[in-house]
Design a protein around this motif. Structure first.
Motif, PDB file in Angstrom:
ATOM      1  N   GLU A   1       0.870  -1.188   0.000  1.00 36.33           N
ATOM      2  CA  GLU A   1       0.000   0.000   0.000  1.00 36.33           C
ATOM      3  C   GLU A   1       0.895   1.222   0.000  1.00 36.33           C
ATOM      4  O   GLU A   1       1.762   1.383   0.866  1.00 36.33           O
ATOM      5  N   CYS A   2       0.692   2.114  -0.976  1.00 40.23           N
ATOM      6  CA  CYS A   2       1.551   3.290  -1.140  1.00 40.23           C
ATOM      7  C   CYS A   2       0.709   4.561  -1.228  1.00 40.23           C
ATOM      8  O   CYS A   2       0.981   5.452  -2.036  1.00 40.23           O
ATOM      9  N   SER A   3      -0.336   4.646  -0.419  1.00 40.82           N
ATOM     10  CA  SER A   3      -1.296   5.740  -0.571  1.00 40.82           C
ATOM     11  C   SER A   3      -0.845   7.056   0.047  1.00 40.82           C
ATOM     12  O   SER A   3      -1.382   8.109  -0.296  1.00 40.82           O
ATOM     13  N   ILE A   4       0.110   7.019   0.983  1.00 38.05           N
ATOM     14  CA  ILE A   4       0.589   8.275   1.569  1.00 38.05           C
ATOM     15  C   ILE A   4       1.588   8.880   0.588  1.00 38.05           C
ATOM     16  O   ILE A   4       2.755   8.481   0.525  1.00 38.05           O
ATOM     17  N   GLN A   5       1.118   9.857  -0.198  1.00 35.81           N
ATOM     18  CA  GLN A   5       1.913  10.452  -1.259  1.00 35.81           C
ATOM     19  C   GLN A   5       1.818  11.967  -1.213  1.00 35.81           C
ATOM     20  O   GLN A   5       0.837  12.519  -0.728  1.00 35.81           O
ATOM     21  N   ARG A   6       2.855  12.601  -1.753  1.00 36.45           N
ATOM     22  CA  ARG A   6       2.842  14.046  -1.918  1.00 36.45           C
ATOM     23  C   ARG A   6       3.370  14.353  -3.315  1.00 36.45           C
ATOM     24  O   ARG A   6       4.440  13.903  -3.684  1.00 36.45           O
ATOM     25  N   ARG A   7       2.576  15.073  -4.093  1.00 33.98           N
ATOM     26  CA  ARG A   7       2.925  15.358  -5.493  1.00 33.98           C
ATOM     27  C   ARG A   7       3.224  14.071  -6.248  1.00 33.98           C
ATOM     28  O   ARG A   7       4.179  13.984  -7.013  1.00 33.98           O
ATOM     29  N   ASN A   8       2.394  13.048  -6.012  1.00 34.07           N
ATOM     30  CA  ASN A   8       2.517  11.754  -6.683  1.00 34.07           C
ATOM     31  C   ASN A   8       3.803  11.009  -6.316  1.00 34.07           C
ATOM     32  O   ASN A   8       4.148  10.018  -6.949  1.00 34.07           O
TER      33      ASN A   8
ATOM     34  N   LYS B   1       5.661   8.807  -3.492  1.00 31.50           N
ATOM     35  CA  LYS B   1       5.347   8.028  -2.298  1.00 31.50           C
ATOM     36  C   LYS B   1       6.206   8.477  -1.119  1.00 31.50           C
ATOM     37  O   LYS B   1       7.377   8.800  -1.274  1.00 31.50           O
ATOM     38  N   VAL B   2       5.601   8.477   0.060  1.00 30.97           N
ATOM     39  CA  VAL B   2       6.290   8.909   1.273  1.00 30.97           C
ATOM     40  C   VAL B   2       6.356   7.770   2.296  1.00 30.97           C
ATOM     41  O   VAL B   2       7.384   7.529   2.913  1.00 30.97           O
ATOM     42  N   ILE B   3       5.224   7.075   2.457  1.00 33.78           N
ATOM     43  CA  ILE B   3       5.150   5.948   3.392  1.00 33.78           C
ATOM     44  C   ILE B   3       4.490   4.776   2.674  1.00 33.78           C
ATOM     45  O   ILE B   3       3.468   4.948   2.001  1.00 33.78           O
ATOM     46  N   GLU B   4       5.082   3.595   2.816  1.00 31.90           N
ATOM     47  CA  GLU B   4       4.512   2.387   2.215  1.00 31.90           C
ATOM     48  C   GLU B   4       4.408   1.312   3.284  1.00 31.90           C
ATOM     49  O   GLU B   4       5.139   1.333   4.283  1.00 31.90           O
TER      50      GLU B   4
ATOM     51  N   GLN C   1      11.583  -1.666  -7.133  1.00 29.57           N
ATOM     52  CA  GLN C   1      10.930  -0.478  -6.604  1.00 29.57           C
ATOM     53  C   GLN C   1      11.652   0.042  -5.362  1.00 29.57           C
ATOM     54  O   GLN C   1      12.274  -0.720  -4.621  1.00 29.57           O
ATOM     55  N   VAL C   2      11.520   1.332  -5.123  1.00 29.50           N
ATOM     56  CA  VAL C   2      12.088   1.933  -3.915  1.00 29.50           C
ATOM     57  C   VAL C   2      11.599   1.184  -2.671  1.00 29.50           C
ATOM     58  O   VAL C   2      12.355   0.905  -1.747  1.00 29.50           O
ATOM     59  N   GLU C   3      10.329   0.844  -2.667  1.00 32.81           N
ATOM     60  CA  GLU C   3       9.706   0.273  -1.468  1.00 32.81           C
ATOM     61  C   GLU C   3       9.810  -1.241  -1.369  1.00 32.81           C
ATOM     62  O   GLU C   3       9.106  -1.876  -0.580  1.00 32.81           O
ATOM     63  N   HIS C   4      10.709  -1.845  -2.137  1.00 31.12           N
ATOM     64  CA  HIS C   4      10.828  -3.303  -2.115  1.00 31.12           C
ATOM     65  C   HIS C   4      11.145  -3.894  -0.733  1.00 31.12           C
ATOM     66  O   HIS C   4      10.804  -5.049  -0.474  1.00 31.12           O
ATOM     67  N   PRO C   5      11.812  -3.156   0.192  1.00 31.75           N
ATOM     68  CA  PRO C   5      12.127  -3.781   1.481  1.00 31.75           C
ATOM     69  C   PRO C   5      10.912  -4.284   2.265  1.00 31.75           C
ATOM     70  O   PRO C   5      11.020  -5.285   2.978  1.00 31.75           O
ATOM     71  N   VAL C   6       9.764  -3.607   2.146  1.00 31.39           N
ATOM     72  CA  VAL C   6       8.618  -4.075   2.935  1.00 31.39           C
ATOM     73  C   VAL C   6       8.133  -5.426   2.433  1.00 31.39           C
ATOM     74  O   VAL C   6       7.660  -6.264   3.220  1.00 31.39           O
ATOM     75  N   THR C   7       8.261  -5.665   1.119  1.00 33.73           N
ATOM     76  CA  THR C   7       7.920  -6.986   0.585  1.00 33.73           C
ATOM     77  C   THR C   7       8.918  -8.024   1.091  1.00 33.73           C
ATOM     78  O   THR C   7       8.542  -9.140   1.470  1.00 33.73           O
TER      79      THR C   7
ATOM     80  N   PRO D   1      10.029  15.023  11.106  1.00 33.24           N
ATOM     81  CA  PRO D   1       8.878  15.412  11.937  1.00 33.24           C
ATOM     82  C   PRO D   1       7.542  15.027  11.302  1.00 33.24           C
ATOM     83  O   PRO D   1       6.619  14.593  12.003  1.00 33.24           O
ATOM     84  N   PHE D   2       7.447  15.190   9.991  1.00 33.64           N
ATOM     85  CA  PHE D   2       6.204  14.846   9.305  1.00 33.64           C
ATOM     86  C   PHE D   2       5.939  13.349   9.372  1.00 33.64           C
ATOM     87  O   PHE D   2       4.810  12.908   9.619  1.00 33.64           O
ATOM     88  N   LEU D   3       6.958  12.547   9.153  1.00 37.97           N
ATOM     89  CA  LEU D   3       6.796  11.094   9.222  1.00 37.97           C
ATOM     90  C   LEU D   3       6.312  10.677  10.604  1.00 37.97           C
ATOM     91  O   LEU D   3       5.430   9.815  10.735  1.00 37.97           O
ATOM     92  N   SER D   4       6.869  11.282  11.635  1.00 36.53           N
ATOM     93  CA  SER D   4       6.436  10.974  13.002  1.00 36.53           C
ATOM     94  C   SER D   4       4.976  11.355  13.221  1.00 36.53           C
ATOM     95  O   SER D   4       4.219  10.610  13.858  1.00 36.53           O
ATOM     96  N   ALA D   5       4.594  12.519  12.686  1.00 38.72           N
ATOM     97  CA  ALA D   5       3.215  12.968  12.847  1.00 38.72           C
ATOM     98  C   ALA D   5       2.239  12.009  12.181  1.00 38.72           C
ATOM     99  O   ALA D   5       1.159  11.723  12.717  1.00 38.72           O
ATOM    100  N   VAL D   6       2.597  11.495  11.003  1.00 40.86           N
ATOM    101  CA  VAL D   6       1.723  10.555  10.299  1.00 40.86           C
ATOM    102  C   VAL D   6       1.536   9.279  11.116  1.00 40.86           C
ATOM    103  O   VAL D   6       0.431   8.729  11.190  1.00 40.86           O
ATOM    104  N   MET D   7       2.610   8.795  11.735  1.00 42.48           N
ATOM    105  CA  MET D   7       2.516   7.551  12.504  1.00 42.48           C
ATOM    106  C   MET D   7       1.521   7.654  13.667  1.00 42.48           C
ATOM    107  O   MET D   7       0.969   6.645  14.107  1.00 42.48           O
TER     108      MET D   7
END
Length: 669
Positions: free
Chosen positions: A228-235, A237-240, A294-300, A425-431
């Motif tokens: 899931e890669c829905s947390i995005q800014r300007r298309n 991805k920020v959090i997966e 993909q950048v986010e391959h580690p979560v897989t 700081p933003f990443l922490s706020a999202v969590m």
């Protein structure tokens, strides 16, 4: 197996590939530009070859220079990472002509899936659900507006050869379609050397979910669950996370089977990703296929236990997959947070400079918890304006989603970065955000929850009181040290007062503190908190064990010094904390606050960058929202607009000028 692999990339992904190659006993070759002479990937590789000046179009994406490096070193295979030449069919062809293995898919698959127009037609023929849109080439902005009207706003304007959020714009009006077409075209030409544009319907409130596929050259293909890669800014991805909190087993299976069908339709080999947008009813539509890692391959990797880079290398070596679909499981939950050199307090604008402090949390692997940090930088290194602003990928794993989130919170709390603007700081706020915690997110999450930008998180009152108690305990330690250094104390700690007022954000927290050699007991109203820590003055990270009403917890704070207190950063909040005597606290309320200078009549450059275009002239009257100029930074174009009506009195910079943050571009009456 190969003896030597060249990594045609830089930064964290080059370091990531080197780690797996070393594990497999394969020697590695790095390439580097002038800007990366001292980069981490250069230090990690067995060999390194210089390939040119800092701009990527003069170094990393010049095929002839990379081929020369291959010949010089005798590398038998090339791993392209992502970005740069990873999806360049000409590069794959050049390697094939010289008998060098490409750790990626064949040329035909890259060409078919790398062109978003062609890929959608192939996907449709392969039985994959697709989004309505106009797949033909669009000649100019007028035609883009006409097509957008026919499809119906909102629309997504995309570069056919695009990726990574570059060359993409959402348009809701004719004006935005016109401007978006030109900006997308410019970015596409700059980043990919291909300025073709297409337009499709923008699905509102979508979730961005992608399927990892893995195929060999013997007809075997697997899907390795979803991300899931829905947390995005300007298309971008920020959090997966993996798996998705939204999918059910039936939808997952259907998406996986369609993804593999598409891969087989184009003769795909290696690891690849099929991206989908999914609506609230779990209807899913093909978005694109990324013919690379993909950048986010580690979560897989974390939820399957499969090293994707190793599998890519083995497939490139002609080996059959030893896995079957039944071998692919979902074990626990994983989350990735992308650490960007972007300042969230300045609308996430790029930041460059030297990393005066870079201390990631310790990487751990246990049966219940994993912390992994894929990075390509080090303390003292430079963040350049020439490349992507991502500097690390912090990943955590837990037995369930709640555990993975808690591990990420703690890891972000312990991550120290100084010298540049960054999005920790933003990443922490999202969590801690209720919507994210519940899994109720869409690609509009950031726009909806932070419509005015990010100004820091507001900590709950209960947490502020804990911060106040911890700050008082730290301040007492500092006061004792100051007293001893000055000679005011001769092993008699009673010189240091035990009544203080901690002031945070306009609030007063009167408290008393009783200390012994093991720690401090802080009484704040009805709360009694026992604080124990090894923190000493000058430490930039404080880990404080707290006990309250028999409950144990840990509070991790980033600590800086300000007169009379601390700068405390925790869970997305950036706080000035003053610890004062009751009398000093009372007097402080009469102090005049220093106001920042008035810059309302100036257009300041919000980021280090290059002026690409100036849209106005001196003496011209401008309206609110009107485009004033375009600044390019880190391969992205940013249009600066007028905040209010006014007259341009002076223009200080023109196309081609390089500017620093807060340089004055133009002045207004």
């Amino acid at each position: 197996m190969f003896d030597k692999i060249l990594i045609a990339n830089r930064g964290e992904i080059a370091c990531r590939v080197i780690k797996t190659a070393k594990k497999m006993g394969i020697e590695t070759v790095a390439i580097y530009s002038d800007a990366d002479r001292h980069a981490l990937h250069v230090q990690m590789a067995d060999e390194a070859v210089h390939i040119g000046p800092p701009p990527a179009n003069q170094s990393y994406i010049v095929i002839d220079k990379v081929m020369d490096a291959i010949r010089q070193t005798g590398a038998q295979a090339v791993h392209p990472g992502y970005g740069f030449l990873s999806e360049n069919a000409k590069f794959a062809d050049a390697l094939a002509q010289e008998g060098i293995a490409f750790v990626g898919p064949p040329k035909g698959a890259i060409e078919a899936m790398g062109d978003k127009i062609t890929s959608k037609k192939i996907a449709k023929d392969a039985g994959v659900n697709t989004v309505p849109g106009y797949m033909g080439l669009i000649e100019d902005a007028d035609e883009a507006v006409k097509i957008s009207r026919e499809i119906g706003y909102p629309v997504m304007i995309k570069a056919s050869a695009g990726g990574g959020g570059k060359g993409m714009r959402i348009a809701w009006t004719d004006q935005e379609a016109r401007e978006g077409f030109q900006s997308s075209k410019n970015e596409a030409a700059s980043s990919f050397g291909d300025d073709r544009i297409f337009i499709e319907k923008f699905v509102t409130q979508p979730r961005h979910i992608e399927i990892q596929v893995l195929c060999d050259a013997h007809g075997n293909g697997l899907w390795l669950n979803e991300r899931e890669c829905s947390i995005q800014r300007r298309n971008q991805k920020v959090i997966e996370e993996a798996p998705s909190p939204f999918l059910d087993a039936a939808t997952r299976k259907a998406m996986g089977e369609q993804a593999v069908a598409l891969a087989k339709a184009v003769g795909y080999t290696s690891a690849g990703t099929v991206e989908f947008i999914v609506d609230g009813d779990r209807n899913f539509y093909f978005l694109e296929m990324n013919t690379r890692l993909q950048v986010e391959h580690p979560v897989t990797e974390l939820i399957t236990g499969i090293d994707l880079v190793e599998q890519m290398i083995r497939v490139a070596n002609g080996e059959k997959l030893t896995l079957t679909q039944d071998d692919v499981k979902i074990n626990g939950w994983a989350i990735e947070s992308r650490l960007y050199a972007e300042d969230p307090y300045r609308n996430f604008l790029p930041s460059i400079g030297r990393l005066s402090r870079y201390r990631p949390p310790a990487e751990i692997v246990t049966e219940t918890d994993i912390v992994r940090n894929d990075t390509g930088v080090y303390e003292g290194g430079e963040i350049s304006m020439y490349y992507d602003p991502m500097i690390a990928k912090l990943c955590t794993w837990g037995r369930d989603r709640a555990s993975a989130i808690e591990n990420m919170r703690n890891a972000l709390d312990a991550f120290e970065v100084e010298g540049i603007g960054h999005n920790l700081p933003f990443l922490s706020a999202v969590m801690d955000h209720p919507r994210f915690v519940s899994g109720d997110v869409t690609t509009a999450f950031i726009a909806e929850e932070y419509p005015e930008g990010f100004a820091g998180a507001d900590l709950p009152q209960e947490v502020l009181e804990r911060v106040a108690a911890a700050s008082a305990a730290m301040y007492r330690v500092a006061e004792i040290r100051r007293a001893r250094v000055s000679g005011r104390m001769d092993n008699h700690e009673r010189v240091v007062a035990n009544e203080w007022v901690v002031q945070i954000g306009g609030q007063d927290f009167p408290l008393t503190i009783d200390a012994d050699k093991q720690g401090s007991t802080v009484t704040l109203g009805a709360r009694v908190m026992r604080c124990t820590s090894v923190w000493r003055p000058g430490d930039t990270l404080a880990v404080i064990d707290m006990e309250e009403a028999g409950e144990q917890s840990t509070l991790t704070l980033k600590v800086g010094k300000v007169p009379g207190g601390f700068r405390i950063r925790s869970r997305g909040a950036d706080l000035k904390v003053y610890v004062r005597s009751p009398r000093a606290a009372e007097l402080s309320k009469h102090m005049i606050e220093k106001l920042p200078p008035d810059t309302s009549k100036l257009l300041l450059c919000p980021m280090p960058g290059l002026i690409v275009k100036v849209d106005v002239e001196e003496g011209q009257e401008v309206q609110e929202g009107q485009a004033l100029c375009t600044v390019e930074a880190m391969k992205m174009e940013n249009i600066l607009r007028a905040e209010r009506k006014g007259i341009v009195t002076k223009i200080n910079a023109g196309p081609g000028d390089s500017l620093a943050v807060d340089d004055v571009i133009m002045e207004f009456e």
